[in-house]
Design an enzyme around this catalytic site. Structure first.
Site, PDB file in Angstrom:
ATOM      1  N   HIS A 280     -11.863 113.270  70.041  1.00 30.40           N
ATOM      2  CA  HIS A 280     -12.456 112.434  71.095  1.00 30.40           C
ATOM      3  C   HIS A 280     -12.441 110.979  70.673  1.00 30.40           C
ATOM      4  O   HIS A 280     -12.566 110.686  69.476  1.00 30.40           O
ATOM      5  CB  HIS A 280     -13.904 112.872  71.386  1.00 30.40           C
ATOM      6  CG  HIS A 280     -14.354 112.435  72.730  1.00 30.40           C
ATOM      7  ND1 HIS A 280     -14.974 111.227  72.939  1.00 30.40           N
ATOM      8  CD2 HIS A 280     -14.246 113.024  73.944  1.00 30.40           C
ATOM      9  CE1 HIS A 280     -15.233 111.107  74.224  1.00 30.40           C
ATOM     10  NE2 HIS A 280     -14.802 112.178  74.863  1.00 30.40           N
ATOM     11  N   GLU A 335     -13.707 120.185  76.668  1.00 30.82           N
ATOM     12  CA  GLU A 335     -12.712 120.952  77.418  1.00 30.82           C
ATOM     13  C   GLU A 335     -12.507 122.359  76.853  1.00 30.82           C
ATOM     14  O   GLU A 335     -12.057 123.250  77.557  1.00 30.82           O
ATOM     15  CB  GLU A 335     -11.366 120.214  77.425  1.00 30.82           C
ATOM     16  CG  GLU A 335     -11.440 118.773  77.865  1.00 30.82           C
ATOM     17  CD  GLU A 335     -11.848 118.592  79.303  1.00 30.82           C
ATOM     18  OE1 GLU A 335     -12.487 119.505  79.868  1.00 30.82           O
ATOM     19  OE2 GLU A 335     -11.542 117.543  79.864  1.00 30.82           O
TER      20      GLU A 335
HETATM   21  N1  CMC Z   1      -4.813 117.252  67.713  1.00 30.86           N
HETATM   22  C1  CMC Z   1      -4.112 116.747  66.689  1.00 30.86           C
HETATM   23  N2  CMC Z   1      -4.358 115.539  66.155  1.00 30.86           N
HETATM   24  C2  CMC Z   1      -5.367 114.827  66.700  1.00 30.86           C
HETATM   25  C3  CMC Z   1      -6.129 115.285  67.789  1.00 30.86           C
HETATM   26  C4  CMC Z   1      -5.829 116.567  68.296  1.00 30.86           C
HETATM   27  N3  CMC Z   1      -6.492 117.095  69.292  1.00 30.86           N
HETATM   28  N4  CMC Z   1      -7.046 114.370  68.126  1.00 30.86           N
HETATM   29  C5  CMC Z   1      -6.869 113.337  67.303  1.00 30.86           C
HETATM   30  N5  CMC Z   1      -5.864 113.614  66.452  1.00 30.86           N
HETATM   31  C6  CMC Z   1      -5.367 112.781  65.370  1.00 30.86           C
HETATM   32  C7  CMC Z   1      -4.149 111.971  65.803  1.00 30.86           C
HETATM   33  O1  CMC Z   1      -2.949 112.645  65.578  1.00 30.86           O
HETATM   34  C8  CMC Z   1      -4.300 110.748  64.944  1.00 30.86           C
HETATM   35  O2  CMC Z   1      -3.853 111.064  63.659  1.00 30.86           O
HETATM   36  P1  CMC Z   1      -3.088 109.971  62.742  1.00 30.86           P
HETATM   37  O3  CMC Z   1      -4.083 108.844  62.578  1.00 30.86           O
HETATM   38  O4  CMC Z   1      -2.791 110.721  61.485  1.00 30.86           O
HETATM   39  O5  CMC Z   1      -1.874 109.561  63.543  1.00 30.86           O
HETATM   40  C9  CMC Z   1      -5.807 110.544  64.832  1.00 30.86           C
HETATM   41  O6  CMC Z   1      -6.380 111.818  65.052  1.00 30.86           O
HETATM   42  C10 CMC Z   1      -6.324 109.578  65.894  1.00 30.86           C
HETATM   43  O7  CMC Z   1      -5.861 109.974  67.164  1.00 30.86           O
HETATM   44  P2  CMC Z   1      -5.831 108.994  68.429  1.00 30.86           P
HETATM   45  O8  CMC Z   1      -4.992 109.609  69.505  1.00 30.86           O
HETATM   46  O9  CMC Z   1      -5.484 107.615  67.984  1.00 30.86           O
HETATM   47  O10 CMC Z   1      -7.347 108.977  68.826  1.00 30.86           O
HETATM   48  P3  CMC Z   1      -7.922 108.730  70.247  1.00 30.86           P
HETATM   49  O11 CMC Z   1      -9.312 108.327  70.084  1.00 30.86           O
HETATM   50  O12 CMC Z   1      -7.035 107.810  71.025  1.00 30.86           O
HETATM   51  O13 CMC Z   1      -7.762 110.200  70.865  1.00 30.86           O
HETATM   52  C11 CMC Z   1      -7.951 112.015  72.318  1.00 30.86           C
HETATM   53  C12 CMC Z   1      -8.671 110.848  71.624  1.00 30.86           C
HETATM   54  C13 CMC Z   1      -8.942 112.794  73.162  1.00 30.86           C
HETATM   55  C14 CMC Z   1      -6.837 111.458  73.229  1.00 30.86           C
HETATM   56  C15 CMC Z   1      -7.311 112.933  71.239  1.00 30.86           C
HETATM   57  O14 CMC Z   1      -8.305 113.430  70.377  1.00 30.86           O
HETATM   58  C16 CMC Z   1      -6.504 114.087  71.847  1.00 30.86           C
HETATM   59  O15 CMC Z   1      -5.333 113.902  72.181  1.00 30.86           O
HETATM   60  N6  CMC Z   1      -7.134 115.307  72.029  1.00 30.86           N
HETATM   61  C17 CMC Z   1      -6.449 116.412  72.643  1.00 30.86           C
HETATM   62  C18 CMC Z   1      -6.570 116.349  74.166  1.00 30.86           C
HETATM   63  C19 CMC Z   1      -7.971 116.681  74.628  1.00 30.86           C
HETATM   64  O16 CMC Z   1      -8.579 117.656  74.202  1.00 30.86           O
HETATM   65  N7  CMC Z   1      -8.446 115.852  75.569  1.00 30.86           N
HETATM   66  C20 CMC Z   1      -9.767 115.998  76.135  1.00 30.86           C
HETATM   67  C21 CMC Z   1     -10.668 114.890  75.673  1.00 30.86           C
HETATM   68  S1  CMC Z   1     -12.382 115.175  76.067  1.00 30.86           S
HETATM   69  C22 CMC Z   1     -12.449 114.856  77.742  1.00 30.86           C
HETATM   70  C23 CMC Z   1     -13.047 113.567  78.077  1.00 30.86           C
HETATM   71  O17 CMC Z   1     -14.159 113.225  77.597  1.00 30.86           O
HETATM   72  O18 CMC Z   1     -12.399 112.886  78.903  1.00 30.86           O
END
Ligand code: CMC
Length: 397
Positions: A280, A335
């Site tokens: 998240h 989710e």
């Molecule tokens: N699976 C694999 N790696 C992950 C995940 C995940 N679910 N979440 C974060 N990471 C890793 C990512 O690969 C990155 O690693 P590195 O720094 O080594 O490259 C690091 O964590 C930071 O990720 P980010 O994408 O820069 O972080 P963010 O804050 O932009 O991402 C997120 C938030 C929700 C987009 C992400 O955690 C994700 O893609 N999750 C899976 C999709 C999901 O479950 N979405 C529902 C979110 S909750 C609903 C809501 O509140 O809207």
């Protein structure tokens, strides 16, 4: 080019950089190149809100000061929506499903058979806007009408795509119950209606997430509520925001059994894939919404086997994230268990994202009202990283 288009552009080498009047230069913000840039606006404060508080460090979520766990236990979606819109917690607050205006039913009949339900909901809201003409500023009445309309529209679309006629809502039911009744053509099992109502409470509001921000940006231009909600639905459609629960179902299906989870998860992370239902932008602790929905799912007898696998796989995923990404706290998000509740009430996976939108309608509406009362155009800046100013080459005619 107007001056605002060139403000970040490097000057031509033979021109003095500062040709502005001294008074204007004193009041202008620093040049973009000297201001901090945060990709994805991470950590940037873009609004003040009294609606919801997402305490990412401690895994707390409050709606107007009330903890989400207590709201799920003690409240209904009707009460919670009213709380978000007005700040009042009223025993008698209720939302009932609305009858659909004829132009909306006609538009839903015209959609191609393969239309994604999220696109159908966005279209229905757009037609509602053309029919209802909700002028800026958005009001509680407008928001209440739209929130009561949306479940009927989504249910009607689902029936039409299955070759069935839409059914009129039973207005003795709650909004969640009325949605199930209009989907299935019969009054729902009360336990399923209560479980879906709890899901609606949990999904109602979540601070300045991407879709709520989109909604606020559109309202900040003094555009109308229907346009803002269409934009919000568009933002929610993305798999990184509202599209995750359907993918949680296919992910668990692919994994098959908890014993296969370790290998599957390691390979997925090594490929750079995202594990759906985890991670998240704000939470660095267990998402309190996941905890609330896990409790709801545990009360659904039909989900016992699925849940057993989901809980075991969750343990494996959390262990592997702890091992492979020790610097980034990645926990279960809402989710993961939303997938259990939505399946448990009998929804097909492609209805998960638009059902999330039905729930979030309350929060979007509250933010639309709050943004309109702030009445400040949202217009951030970009750092220009393109070529320096240069003369357009002549074609020599
Ligand atoms: N699976 C694999 N790696 C992950 C995940 C995940 N679910 N979440 C974060 N990471 C890793 C990512 O690969 C990155 O690693 P590195 O720094 O080594 O490259 C690091 O964590 C930071 O990720 P980010 O994408 O820069 O972080 P963010 O804050 O932009 O991402 C997120 C938030 C929700 C987009 C992400 O955690 C994700 O893609 N999750 C899976 C999709 C999901 O479950 N979405 C529902 C979110 S909750 C609903 C809501 O509140 O809207």
């Amino acid at each position: 080019m107007t001056p605002s288009n060139t403000e970040n552009a490097p000057s031509k080498p033979d021109e003095p950089a500062a040709s502005k009047a001294p008074a204007a230069a004193a009041s202008a913000p620093k040049p973009a190149a000297e201001r901090p840039y945060s990709p994805g606006l991470e950590g940037v404060l873009a609004a003040e809100t009294a609606i919801g508080y997402v305490d990412g460090a401690n895994g707390r979520l409050l709606y107007r000061g009330y903890p989400i766990g207590q709201l799920v236990e003690k409240g209904t979606y009707g009460q919670v929506a009213e709380l978000l819109w007005t700040g009042e917690w009223r025993r008698t607050a209720r939302l009932v499903p609305a009858e659909l205006p004829e132009p909306v039913v006609c538009a839903l009949h015209e959609l191609p058979e393969h239309t994604h339900p999220m696109d159908a909901l966005r279209t229905a809201v757009s037609v509602w806007g053309a029919w209802r003409r909700p002028h800026w500023p958005p009001t509680v009445d407008q928001v209440r009408e739209l929130t009561s309309f949306a479940p009927s529209a989504l249910a009607a679309f689902h029936r039409i795509r299955n070759g069935q006629d839409p059914v009129k809502p039973n207005q003795k039911l709650s909004l969640a119950g009325g949605f199930l009744q209009q989907l299935n053509g019969k009054d729902p099992d009360p336990a399923a209606a209560r479980a879906l109502d709890a899901y609606f409470v949990v999904g109602a509001e979540h601070g300045l997430n991407a879709s709520t921000f989109t909604c606020r940006v559109i309202i900040s231009t003094r555009s109308d509520l229907a346009s803002a909600i269409c934009g919000a639905i568009g933002a929610l459609k993305g798999p990184l925001h509202g599209g995750a629960p359907a993918e949680v179902v296919s992910q668990l299906h692919e994994i098959g059994s908890p014993e296969k989870a370790d290998k599957w998860v390691r390979e997925a992370i090594a490929r750079g894939d995202r594990i759906m239902g985890f991670g998240h932008r704000v939470y660095r602790a267990y998402d309190p919404r996941a905890a609330a929905l896990r409790k709801v799912a545990e009360g659904m007898a039909d989900m016992a086997d699925w849940l057993d696998t989901a809980v075991k796989v969750e343990d494996v995923v959390l262990r592997i994230f702890g091992e492979l990404k020790p610097d980034r706290v990645i926990k279960t998000n809402v989710e993961y268990y939303a997938a259990a509740v939505l399946q448990g009430v009998g929804l097909p996976p492609d209805l998960f994202p638009p059902t999330f939108a039905l729930a979030r309608m309350a929060g979007w509406g509250a933010h639309a009202i709050e943004q309109a009362s702030a009445d400040k155009l949202i217009r951030p800046d970009a750092r220009y990283v393109g070529p320096p100013e240069t003369d357009v080459p002549s074609f020599g005619h």
